[in-house]
Enzyme design. Structure first.
Site, mmCIF file in Angstrom:
data_model
loop_
_atom_site.group_PDB
_atom_site.id
_atom_site.type_symbol
_atom_site.label_atom_id
_atom_site.label_comp_id
_atom_site.label_asym_id
_atom_site.label_seq_id
_atom_site.Cartn_x
_atom_site.Cartn_y
_atom_site.Cartn_z
ATOM 1 N N HIS A 169 0.977 -1.312 -0.059
ATOM 2 C CA HIS A 169 0.300 -0.079 -0.261
ATOM 3 C C HIS A 169 0.927 1.279 -0.084
ATOM 4 C CE1 HIS A 169 -3.907 -1.917 1.929
ATOM 5 N NE2 HIS A 169 -3.942 -1.690 0.584
ATOM 6 N N CYS A 265 -2.171 2.779 9.087
ATOM 7 C CA CYS A 265 -3.174 1.670 8.657
ATOM 8 C C CYS A 265 -4.255 1.619 9.738
ATOM 9 C CB CYS A 265 -2.502 0.372 8.632
ATOM 10 S SG CYS A 265 -1.272 0.314 7.378
#
Length: 692
Positions: A169, A265
């Site tokens: 990511h 996250c």
């Protein structure tokens, strides 16, 4: 925006565990996370966040353990959210729960097409000044999602391609900070993305982390004004951040690292404002191509799709018709998407080599540009291959004559009609019309058998192969090193004859160091070493092989020709100073009028060159003549330059003969050639004493 008005969304780790493997961090950690320790670490992060912002909670749900990573819920900008479409089925169950929370809290929710992956603020990060949106792709999110973001959020989208699967990511390796600063790990991105980052973020505001900090998820941080909340940072990184005014708050999140996440996250900022420089802008470009032939058994379809992905683009197979019999051909229609026009052109030029064409309704004539300097092609000229080629002229396909590799296509009108032919760069003349770009070009290729395809799969395959040796090469090198020291210490002079293997094996910097430190007083070389040294300085490749990663670059076989054309243009324009892509200063012959800055190999200071000659024999693509550089003849005022001897231009044979006469005055001669180098440094294959 005051910290009291900043809001984040978090999800308690009630059901958190590593239940499956969808990223490298999860491997070996299935059901090995401590629930109690995870809760304790999450609570500490929760309280740290509450000291600096308002934190909302979404109810955790059984069966979706990764729901704790709320950054992937969606992308929020003001009162609009683009809901995530998870790539892996293991996380797709989170989507309705996050959608429900957004709708209940008054957000306008946009949903992407079902089969278009996009993983929210994990792969899309706002510049903290609200000027544009950084959007990642490559592992979890598709490039095709970026135009939707630009449209729905009315903001400029900058696409960054992720290359390291550990950083799957964008937020695992990239963290925009307040006041325009950026914390990031450059090796996680491809070269195009790194250039884009450098164009948008000034050097003094780019804070690049080293790998130890990167794997501790230092970039997976939450930035609130001048506070940065993260799992862990090295003393050096903390010092660098503190020097520019940030305060670091460390809170251990090791249990969540087992699933591939940390502070960023575990949080989603739901109050994001924007002050865009450009509205609804995306540089993304899409084109549709068609392939026809034995697509499966020849591996052509796989090669085409791999080529798109490895080239920095994405694809969608719109239609695929499979031939029913062994002799039947198949056909495919594929939409190709790239982050920019330049990337699209590179991908398309390689697809054309595979026989791809645009759909009939989209086929257009070739763009043509006129040659303005003899021997110099337009910048974007199409580089030919060995395969029969056809170009589109006046709405008709015209077969290219004199087909050959590494040429340009010249189109002319004759009494018999339109003629297209291959020409070498040196044969181009002012007024020639040359095909540029990749529109309206197709190659005609015979279907290869699987055996032939396997044998010919890699460009310049010898460059990508390993090197084995049954000899103790290090002993030879040690002996040569001893000889070099002895000759230098007694005031002798040495000359090296170098071939392109010096560049291919990464030896340029080592040879440069030998020159700088006074071990080598003269260098002999042909055109190949110059071409590939220039290629690696401009493009980071040698014979199409990435010098950093040691792997072949798609389309890299064209790089040396592009380098040659760049030099020829600079020579003919009389350009005295070339951009700072050149690594060091040295003069080039006035007869060629090349740039005054050379790449690394020719980086010898005056102290090591001025007492002897630096000899370079250049022929081939640079022209039909040989040229000699001499350190004793300098341009006025150019203390670091090595200029052309004020003598007549000689043929390569004559120049070589005179060079060897000069070599006879030196005490040592090392000969470098061949394709098989040691792998680090250059390979002396022959040593001989010469009369002094």
């Amino acid at each position: 925006m005051s910290t009291a008005s900043i809001r984040f969304l978090m999800c308690p780790p009630t059901y958190y565990d590593v239940d499956y493997v969808i990223n490298p961090w999860m491997e070996g950690n299935v059901h090995k996370s401590s629930r109690d320790r995870a809760v304790e670490q999450w609570q500490k992060l929760f309280h740290v966040m509450k000291e600096h912002a308002v934190v909302d909670l979404v109810e955790p749900q059984l069966g979706v353990p990764d729901m704790v990573f709320t950054a992937n819920a969606g992308l929020v900008l003001e009162n609009t959210v683009v809901l995530s479409r998870f790539y892996h089925k293991e996380r797709q169950g989170e989507e309705p729960f996050f959608q429900q929370w957004f709708e209940q809290n008054g957000f306008t929710v946009h949903t992407l097409p079902k089969d278009l992956p996009f993983e929210g603020a994990g792969d899309a990060l706002l510049d903290r000044e609200g000027r544009w949106l950084w959007a990642g792709y490559g592992f979890r999110s598709e490039l095709d999602s970026h135009p939707y973001l630009a449209k729905w959020l009315d903001i400029e989208v900058l696409s960054l391609r992720l290359m390291d699967e550990r950083f799957y990511h964008l937020d695992t390796c990239f963290c925009p900070l307040a006041n325009g600063y950026l914390l990031y790990y450059p090796p996680a991105f491809d070269s195009y993305s790194n250039r884009l980052i450098e164009m948008r973020v000034p050097e003094h505001k780019r804070i690049a982390v080293d790998e130890p900090d990167a794997v501790n998820f230092a970039c997976n941080a939450v930035n609130i004004d001048r506070v940065i909340i993260m799992n862990k940072a090295s003393d050096d990184l903390k010092q660098r951040l503190e020097q520019v005014g940030f305060r670091i708050v460390e809170t251990p999140l090791t249990e969540f690292l087992k699933a591939g996440g940390a502070a960023k996250c575990l949080t989603l900022r739901v109050t994001e404002s924007v002050q865009p420089l450009h509205h609804a802008a995306a540089t993304i470009e899409s084109r549709t191509i068609q392939l026809q032939g034995h697509l499966l058994d020849s591996g052509l379809i796989s090669r085409a799709l791999d080529l798109v992905s490895e080239g920095g683009g994405s694809f969608q197979v719109l239609n695929f018709h499979l031939g029913e019999q062994k002799q039947s051909t198949s056909s495919a229609e594929i939409r190709v998407t790239a982050p920019s026009h330049d990337v699209m052109e590179k991908i398309m030029s390689q697809l054309i080599d595979l026989g791809a064409v645009a759909p009939p309704q989209e086929v257009c004539d070739n763009p043509l540009e006129t040659v303005t300097q003899d021997g110099v092609a337009p910048d974007d000229f199409y580089v030919t291959t060995i395969y029969p080629t056809e170009v589109r002229v006046n709405c008709e396909w015209v077969r290219v004559q004199n087909q050959r590799m590494d040429g340009a296509i010249v189109v002319s009108q004759t009494p018999e009609g339109v003629v297209a032919e291959c020409k070498l760069l040196r044969d181009l003349r002012q007024g020639d019309r040359v095909v540029v770009g990749v529109e309206g070009i197709r190659t005609v290729r015979k279907t290869e058998s699987r055996e032939v395809r396997t044998a010919n799969d890699k460009e310049f395959s010898f460059m990508g192969s390993g090197v084995s040796s049954e000899r103790r090469v290090e002993l030879v090198v040690e002996q040569i090193a001893w000889e070099l020291r002895q000759i230098r210490d007694r005031g002798g002079k040495m000359v090296v004859v170098a071939g392109p293997v010096v560049i291919h094996t990464g030896g340029a910097e080592h040879l440069s160091r030998l020159i700088r430190e006074g071990y080598v007083q003269a260098l002999l070389g042909g055109n190949a070493i110059a071409v590939h040294d220039i290629e690696q300085a401009l493009m980071g490749t040698s014979l199409g092989v990435d010098m950093q990663r040691g792997v072949s670059v798609r389309g890299g076989h064209r790089h040396h020709l592009k380098a040659i054309n760049t030099i020829r243009r600079s020579a003919d324009s009389g350009n005295a100073t070339y951009p700072n892509r050149w690594r060091s200063n040295a003069g080039l012959p006035d007869a060629l009028r090349l740039p005054s800055r050379l790449p690394s190999l020719f980086a010898a200071p005056p102290t090591s060159i001025s007492q002897s000659q630096l000899l370079v024999s250049a022929a081939g693509p640079f022209g039909p003549t040989g040229h000699i550089f001499d350190g004793r003849h300098r341009r006025p005022g150019a203390s670091n330059d090595v200029s052309l001897l004020p003598t007549q231009v000689e043929s390569p044979k004559t120049a070589h003969r005179r060079n060897m006469q000069n070599v006879d005055q030196c005490g040592f001669f090392g000969f470098v050639s061949g394709k098989g180098g040691i792998g680090s440094g250059f390979h002396f294959q022959h040593i001989q004493r010469l009369p002094r």
